[in-house]
Design an enzyme around this catalytic site. Sequence first.
Site, PDB file in Angstrom:
ATOM      1  CB  SER A   1      -0.908   0.014   1.224  1.00  0.00           C
ATOM      2  OG  SER A   1      -1.523   1.286   1.308  1.00  0.00           O
TER       3      SER A   1
ATOM      4  CG  HIS B   1      -3.958  -1.450  -1.771  1.00  0.00           C
ATOM      5  ND1 HIS B   1      -5.081  -2.157  -2.146  1.00  0.00           N
ATOM      6  CD2 HIS B   1      -4.352  -0.631  -0.755  1.00  0.00           C
ATOM      7  CE1 HIS B   1      -6.104  -1.788  -1.381  1.00  0.00           C
ATOM      8  NE2 HIS B   1      -5.695  -0.864  -0.535  1.00  0.00           N
TER       9      HIS B   1
ATOM     10  CG  ASP C   1      -5.157   2.643   0.681  1.00  0.00           C
ATOM     11  OD1 ASP C   1      -6.133   1.890   0.583  1.00  0.00           O
ATOM     12  OD2 ASP C   1      -4.022   2.261   1.054  1.00  0.00           O
TER      13      ASP C   1
ATOM     14  CG  MET D   1      -8.301   7.501   2.429  1.00  0.00           C
ATOM     15  SD  MET D   1      -7.411   7.535   3.994  1.00  0.00           S
ATOM     16  CE  MET D   1      -6.630   5.928   3.949  1.00  0.00           C
TER      17      MET D   1
ATOM     18  CG  HIS E   1      -9.346   0.565  -0.740  1.00  0.00           C
ATOM     19  ND1 HIS E   1      -8.787   0.334   0.503  1.00  0.00           N
ATOM     20  CD2 HIS E   1     -10.695   0.594  -0.545  1.00  0.00           C
ATOM     21  CE1 HIS E   1      -9.750   0.226   1.393  1.00  0.00           C
ATOM     22  NE2 HIS E   1     -10.916   0.383   0.787  1.00  0.00           N
TER      23      HIS E   1
ATOM     24  CG  MET F   1     -11.331   3.732   1.876  1.00  0.00           C
ATOM     25  SD  MET F   1      -9.790   3.638   2.788  1.00  0.00           S
ATOM     26  CE  MET F   1      -8.638   3.628   1.403  1.00  0.00           C
TER      27      MET F   1
ATOM     28  CG  MET G   1     -12.003  -2.442   4.649  1.00  0.00           C
ATOM     29  SD  MET G   1     -10.453  -2.050   3.802  1.00  0.00           S
ATOM     30  CE  MET G   1      -9.510  -1.238   5.098  1.00  0.00           C
TER      31      MET G   1
ATOM     32  N   GLY H   1      -3.273   4.038   7.925  1.00  0.00           N
ATOM     33  CA  GLY H   1      -2.348   2.923   7.934  1.00  0.00           C
ATOM     34  C   GLY H   1      -1.875   2.687   9.358  1.00  0.00           C
ATOM     35  N   GLY H   2      -1.209   1.570   9.572  1.00  0.00           N
ATOM     36  CA  GLY H   2      -0.553   1.327  10.855  1.00  0.00           C
ATOM     37  C   GLY H   2      -1.462   0.933  12.006  1.00  0.00           C
TER      38      GLY H   2
ATOM     39  CG  ASP I   1      -6.569  -2.593   2.769  1.00  0.00           C
ATOM     40  OD1 ASP I   1      -5.440  -2.409   3.272  1.00  0.00           O
ATOM     41  OD2 ASP I   1      -7.178  -1.720   2.125  1.00  0.00           O
TER      42      ASP I   1
ATOM     43  N   GLY J   1       0.936  -2.196   4.098  1.00  0.00           N
ATOM     44  CA  GLY J   1       1.473  -0.839   4.044  1.00  0.00           C
ATOM     45  C   GLY J   1       2.643  -0.675   4.979  1.00  0.00           C
TER      46      GLY J   1
HETATM   47  C1  DX5 Z   1      -6.527   1.730   5.321  1.00  0.00           C
HETATM   48  C2  DX5 Z   1      -6.057   1.420   3.938  1.00  0.00           C
HETATM   49  C3  DX5 Z   1      -4.979   0.418   3.883  1.00  0.00           C
HETATM   50  C4  DX5 Z   1      -3.715   0.833   4.579  1.00  0.00           C
HETATM   51  C5  DX5 Z   1      -3.101  -0.415   5.133  1.00  0.00           C
HETATM   52  O1  DX5 Z   1      -7.670   2.487   5.259  1.00  0.00           O
HETATM   53  O2  DX5 Z   1      -7.123   0.929   3.152  1.00  0.00           O
HETATM   54  O3  DX5 Z   1      -4.698   0.016   2.555  1.00  0.00           O
HETATM   55  O4  DX5 Z   1      -2.807   1.491   3.755  1.00  0.00           O
HETATM   56  O5  DX5 Z   1      -2.043  -0.043   5.907  1.00  0.00           O
HETATM   57  P1  DX5 Z   1      -1.359  -1.010   6.969  1.00  0.00           P
HETATM   58  O6  DX5 Z   1      -0.869  -2.198   6.206  1.00  0.00           O
HETATM   59  O7  DX5 Z   1      -0.299  -0.162   7.554  1.00  0.00           O
HETATM   60  O8  DX5 Z   1      -2.451  -1.392   7.958  1.00  0.00           O
HETATM   61 ZN    ZN Z   2      -6.631   0.020   1.148  1.00  0.00          ZN
END
Ligand code: DX5
Ligand code: ZN
Length: 219
Positions: free
Chosen positions: A8, A33, A35, A37, A66, A68, A137, A144-145, A175, A197
């Site tokens: 990601s 990937h 993201d 948002m 993806h 969001m 999800m 992330g994280g 994810d 990610g």
């Molecule tokens: C969260 C995203 C993920 C995110 C995952 O809303 O959709 O793709 O980047 O990050 P990690 O792997 O750090 O949880």
């Molecule tokens: Zn994602």
Amino acid sequence: MSKLVAPSILAADFANLQRDVEMVNNSEADWFHIDIMDGVFVPNISFGMPVLEAINKHAGKVIDVHLMIVNPDRYIQTFADLGADILTVHYEACTHLHRTLQAIKAAGMRAGVALNPHTNVSLLEDVINDIDLVCVMSVNPGFGGQSFIENTYKKVKQLKEIIADNNASTQIEIDGGVTDQNAKQLVEAGADVLVAGSFVFKSANPLETIKDLRALANK
Ligand code: DX5
Ligand code: ZN
């Protein structure tokens, strides 16, 4: 079929984006990937079209977007033009999901549906044959994280059954919070694609981390 790894880009160093995109190109990763948002569907804003355009200039692998965002229908053609190979919308953001899926395919992309942690997989039963990818999800989307939600294993198993019962060829993507601690168990439950990610980009050697994660998923 090999199990896939999709780093990601949300966790990349945006001041060194080309470097990080090239790292993924040179790695054993399968997909990018991406993201997107909007600060409305999720409480965060990541990046938008100009950044995806810049990524696409250098990315040499499948681009898995993806979304969001609310009203994803408004942007289907835009993301097709930006080079998305797979476009995933959120179940919770689509009033007419069946129509949205057809529109994504008509624009030449593979169609994905993402489910928030509280959304039951059975809600996809009537459209499963129209879905190329379900993104389960394993954290609440937006950041992330975060740490992995354990209930995901159960959802993946249930989803796998729905796919089999309907003779569908839908892939299952996970994810959020994916690491070497849950990868194997996720694949055993039925996962086909692992998004990672922080685990990749915050590691000392992202190339090795991708290689090891992919090997673990295919063991
Ligand atoms: C969260 C995203 C993920 C995110 C995952 O809303 O959709 O793709 O980047 O990050 P990690 O792997 O750090 O949880
Ligand atoms: Zn994602």
